[in-house]
Design a protein around this motif. Structure first.
Motif, PDB file in Angstrom:
ATOM      1  N   ALA A 120     -22.272  36.203  -1.340  1.00  0.00           N
ATOM      2  CA  ALA A 120     -22.937  37.435  -1.754  1.00  0.00           C
ATOM      3  C   ALA A 120     -23.203  37.439  -3.254  1.00  0.00           C
ATOM      4  CB  ALA A 120     -22.085  38.641  -1.364  1.00  0.00           C
ATOM      5  N   GLU A 121     -22.234  36.951  -4.024  1.00  0.00           N
ATOM      6  CA  GLU A 121     -22.383  36.957  -5.485  1.00  0.00           C
ATOM      7  C   GLU A 121     -23.483  36.014  -5.951  1.00  0.00           C
ATOM      8  OE1 GLU A 121     -19.804  35.725  -9.473  1.00  0.00           O
ATOM      9  OE2 GLU A 121     -18.745  36.344  -7.653  1.00  0.00           O
ATOM     10  N   THR A 122     -23.573  34.848  -5.336  1.00  0.00           N
ATOM     11  CA  THR A 122     -24.528  33.834  -5.793  1.00  0.00           C
ATOM     12  C   THR A 122     -25.880  33.933  -5.099  1.00  0.00           C
ATOM     13  OG1 THR A 122     -23.705  32.254  -4.152  1.00  0.00           O
ATOM     14  CG2 THR A 122     -22.684  32.213  -6.353  1.00  0.00           C
ATOM     15  N   GLY A 123     -25.954  34.713  -4.016  1.00  0.00           N
ATOM     16  CA  GLY A 123     -27.196  34.775  -3.256  1.00  0.00           C
ATOM     17  C   GLY A 123     -27.481  33.492  -2.491  1.00  0.00           C
ATOM     18  N   ARG A 124     -26.436  32.701  -2.249  1.00  0.00           N
ATOM     19  CA  ARG A 124     -26.603  31.447  -1.504  1.00  0.00           C
ATOM     20  C   ARG A 124     -26.027  31.614  -0.102  1.00  0.00           C
ATOM     21  NH1 ARG A 124     -27.315  27.528  -5.682  1.00  0.00           N
ATOM     22  NH2 ARG A 124     -27.918  26.051  -4.040  1.00  0.00           N
ATOM     23  N   ALA A 125     -26.665  31.018   0.880  1.00  0.00           N
ATOM     24  CA  ALA A 125     -26.171  31.061   2.252  1.00  0.00           C
ATOM     25  C   ALA A 125     -25.189  29.920   2.486  1.00  0.00           C
ATOM     26  CB  ALA A 125     -27.337  30.963   3.228  1.00  0.00           C
ATOM     27  N   LEU A 126     -24.260  30.134   3.405  1.00  0.00           N
ATOM     28  CA  LEU A 126     -23.322  29.057   3.737  1.00  0.00           C
ATOM     29  C   LEU A 126     -24.054  27.813   4.226  1.00  0.00           C
ATOM     30  CD1 LEU A 126     -20.137  30.524   5.494  1.00  0.00           C
ATOM     31  CD2 LEU A 126     -20.235  29.027   3.496  1.00  0.00           C
ATOM     32  N   SER A 127     -25.205  28.023   4.862  1.00  0.00           N
ATOM     33  CA  SER A 127     -25.974  26.886   5.381  1.00  0.00           C
ATOM     34  C   SER A 127     -26.476  25.971   4.270  1.00  0.00           C
ATOM     35  CB  SER A 127     -27.164  27.385   6.210  1.00  0.00           C
ATOM     36  OG  SER A 127     -27.999  28.226   5.427  1.00  0.00           O
TER      37      SER A 127
END
Length: 232
Positions: A50-57
């Motif tokens: 959520a903080e980085t705006g990156r998805a786990l994928s």
């Protein structure tokens, strides 16, 4: 490469998203001081995304501290890393948690890198093994492991500091009095340190070996040896 780094070998639950290019660089870190590893780890991973705006994928690999550490906490991190790696279809690299802590203490990115401000003597890492003992490992100033990891009472280890040519001790400050020396930080592995230990393998795309948890001693629970007799 985006790397998810996890460690539950100490009372600090550590998780971080790390960008690995020339050097490991943490994009976001969560470090919770507490023994609720199972409750804290996955919420920390979700908070990183959520903080980085990156998805786990987007994660290309997972690095997890394999100890040494107590059984319950350590298996939470390793099992979670294995499950995430399987779900994402990425490699999971296990590293010695003390190696990662030594890298952070030495202020270098990977083992063997030179650091012009390295102090005299070797580096000793100590963490809480419970039962009035410590887990420890000794390193040269470039964070290359020289001895350990091992587990023993801090008073016994104190008698070997000269033999190990220790100049700096880092880790759990609670053991300073029993070791007879000052203990500095960091007290737990950092995400950059965890990824730094595995950096060469990650860049080369090497297939990691199965993770071997570093418990260093047998668990308290044992199988019963026979049936108890019941008499009237």
């Amino acid at each position: 490469m985006l790397v998810l780094a996890l460690d539950t070998a100490t009372p600090v639950v550590t998780a971080g998203l790390v960008s690995l290019t020339d050097t490991p660089r943490a994009l976001a870190v969560r470090a919770h001081d507490g023994r609720r590893h199972g409750e804290l780890l996955m919420p920390a991973v979700r908070a990183l995304c959520a903080e980085t705006g990156r998805a786990l994928s987007e994660v290309g690999a997972v690095v997890v501290g394999a100890g040494p550490g107590p059984f319950t906490g350590l298996r939470v991190g390793i099992a979670s890393a294995a499950a995430l790696g399987h779900a994402l279809g990425v490699a999971v690299h296990g590293v010695c948690s003390h190696d990662a802590l030594a890298l952070a203490a030495a202020g270098i990115d990977e083992p063997g890198a030179e650091h012009p401000q390295a102090g005299p003597g070797n580096l000793l890492v100590v963490t809480d093994a419970r039962r009035r003992e410590v887990y420890w490992a000794a390193y040269d100033p470039a964070a290359r492991r020289l001895s350990g990891p091992a587990v023993e009472p801090p008073e016994t280890l104190a008698g070997r500091l000269g033999e190990l040519a220790v100049g700096t001790v880092v880790g759990d400050r609670a053991f300073a009095d029993r070791l007879g020396v000052a203990v500095g930080g960091p007290g737990a592995p950092t995400p950059e340190g965890l990824v730094g230990v595995a950096a060469a393998a990650l860049r080369a795309g090497r297939c990691p070996a199965p993770i071997e948890p570093l418990y260093l001693r047998r668990p308290d629970a044992v199988e019963p040896t026979g049936r108890k007799r019941v008499t009237a």
